[in-house]
Scaffold this motif. Structure first.
Motif, PDB file in Angstrom:
ATOM      1  N   SER A   1      -8.489  -5.515   8.657  1.00  0.00           N
ATOM      2  CA  SER A   1      -9.595  -6.100   7.908  1.00  0.00           C
ATOM      3  C   SER A   1     -10.555  -4.998   7.437  1.00  0.00           C
ATOM      4  O   SER A   1     -10.514  -3.863   7.908  1.00  0.00           O
ATOM      5  N   GLU A   2     -11.404  -5.381   6.505  1.00  0.00           N
ATOM      6  CA  GLU A   2     -12.404  -4.425   5.984  1.00  0.00           C
ATOM      7  C   GLU A   2     -13.309  -3.940   7.117  1.00  0.00           C
ATOM      8  O   GLU A   2     -13.665  -2.773   7.181  1.00  0.00           O
ATOM      9  N   ARG A   3     -13.659  -4.849   8.024  1.00  0.00           N
ATOM     10  CA  ARG A   3     -14.520  -4.482   9.158  1.00  0.00           C
ATOM     11  C   ARG A   3     -13.828  -3.458  10.051  1.00  0.00           C
ATOM     12  O   ARG A   3     -14.429  -2.483  10.496  1.00  0.00           O
ATOM     13  N   GLN A   4     -12.532  -3.661  10.304  1.00  0.00           N
ATOM     14  CA  GLN A   4     -11.772  -2.718  11.126  1.00  0.00           C
ATOM     15  C   GLN A   4     -11.677  -1.358  10.441  1.00  0.00           C
ATOM     16  O   GLN A   4     -11.788  -0.326  11.090  1.00  0.00           O
ATOM     17  N   ARG A   5     -11.474  -1.367   9.119  1.00  0.00           N
ATOM     18  CA  ARG A   5     -11.411  -0.097   8.378  1.00  0.00           C
ATOM     19  C   ARG A   5     -12.755   0.616   8.432  1.00  0.00           C
ATOM     20  O   ARG A   5     -12.809   1.828   8.587  1.00  0.00           O
ATOM     21  N   ALA A   6     -13.844  -0.128   8.302  1.00  0.00           N
ATOM     22  CA  ALA A   6     -15.181   0.475   8.378  1.00  0.00           C
ATOM     23  C   ALA A   6     -15.420   1.068   9.762  1.00  0.00           C
ATOM     24  O   ALA A   6     -15.968   2.168   9.894  1.00  0.00           O
ATOM     25  N   ASP A   7     -15.002   0.358  10.802  1.00  0.00           N
ATOM     26  CA  ASP A   7     -15.125   0.880  12.172  1.00  0.00           C
ATOM     27  C   ASP A   7     -14.307   2.164  12.334  1.00  0.00           C
ATOM     28  O   ASP A   7     -14.764   3.124  12.950  1.00  0.00           O
ATOM     29  N   ALA A   8     -13.100   2.167  11.792  1.00  0.00           N
ATOM     30  CA  ALA A   8     -12.234   3.344  11.895  1.00  0.00           C
ATOM     31  C   ALA A   8     -12.863   4.539  11.177  1.00  0.00           C
ATOM     32  O   ALA A   8     -12.832   5.660  11.696  1.00  0.00           O
TER      33      ALA A   8
END
Length: 188
Positions: A2-9
């Motif tokens: 998800s976009e949130r997971q990519r932002a966290d990464a």
């Protein structure tokens, strides 16, 4: 993902890289990956996911410095005496390797690959950038045509690693670099 997971990464990557830069500046190439993970507030697995090898981490930490050296090689290409331009750039690489702990290790050939110049992105970037400088100096007869940028980087890495524990590593590295350039024969 998800976009949130990519932002966290992306945030984790940036945080790990910032912490790694600080740790490498203090501890050198042997900085503890576990300490980097703890300070960055992530697990060791997260560090290894972003940087699967120590070399990958050192290359990422050194990327900005490599870019400065690439740009400098391009500036010097075609300027003035070809030997002087090449030696000025090599002297700057020596100074960077001494002042930026971890850079020499990022450039070092570790035997894992078959081609020392292309086994890592740092060496490949410098070889590409300095190729025209060396080619011009060789054409002018200022250096032997058999000399490669990989040879010169290996020499610099050796000098930087050999002098890193001296009381004044920059002065000792510069002295040894000048000795290598001059050679051991007495001047006529």
């Amino acid at each position: 993902m998800s976009e949130r997971q990519r932002a966290d990464a992306r945030r984790n990557y940036a945080r790990i890289l910032a912490v790694a830069a600080e740790e490498v500046a203090v501890q050198g190439a042997g900085a503890s990956l576990e300490q980097i993970a703890r300070t960055a507030g992530v697990g060791s697995a997260t560090v290894r996911r972003h940087f699967p090898t120590r070399r990958a981490l050192l290359e990422a930490v050194s990327r900005e410095r490599i870019e400065v050296l690439r740009a400098r090689a391009q500036e010097l290409t075609g300027e003035g005496d070809s030997r002087d331009a090449l030696l000025e750039w090599l002297g700057e690489v020596v100074a960077y390797c001494v002042s930026a702990r971890g850079l020499a290790a990022a450039l070092a050939y570790d035997g894992a690959g078959t081609d020392p110049a292309h086994e890592n992105s740092c060496s490949a970037a410098l070889e590409e950038a300095a190729g025209p400088l060396l080619h011009r100096a060789a054409q002018d007869g200022a250096v032997p045509t058999a000399v490669t940028v990989a040879d010169l980087i290996t020499l610099i890495v050796g000098i930087a690693l050999a002098t890193e524990h001296y009381p004044d590593p920059a002065a000792q590295a510069d002295r040894l670099f000048r000795l290598a350039v001059a050679g051991l024969s007495p001047q006529a």
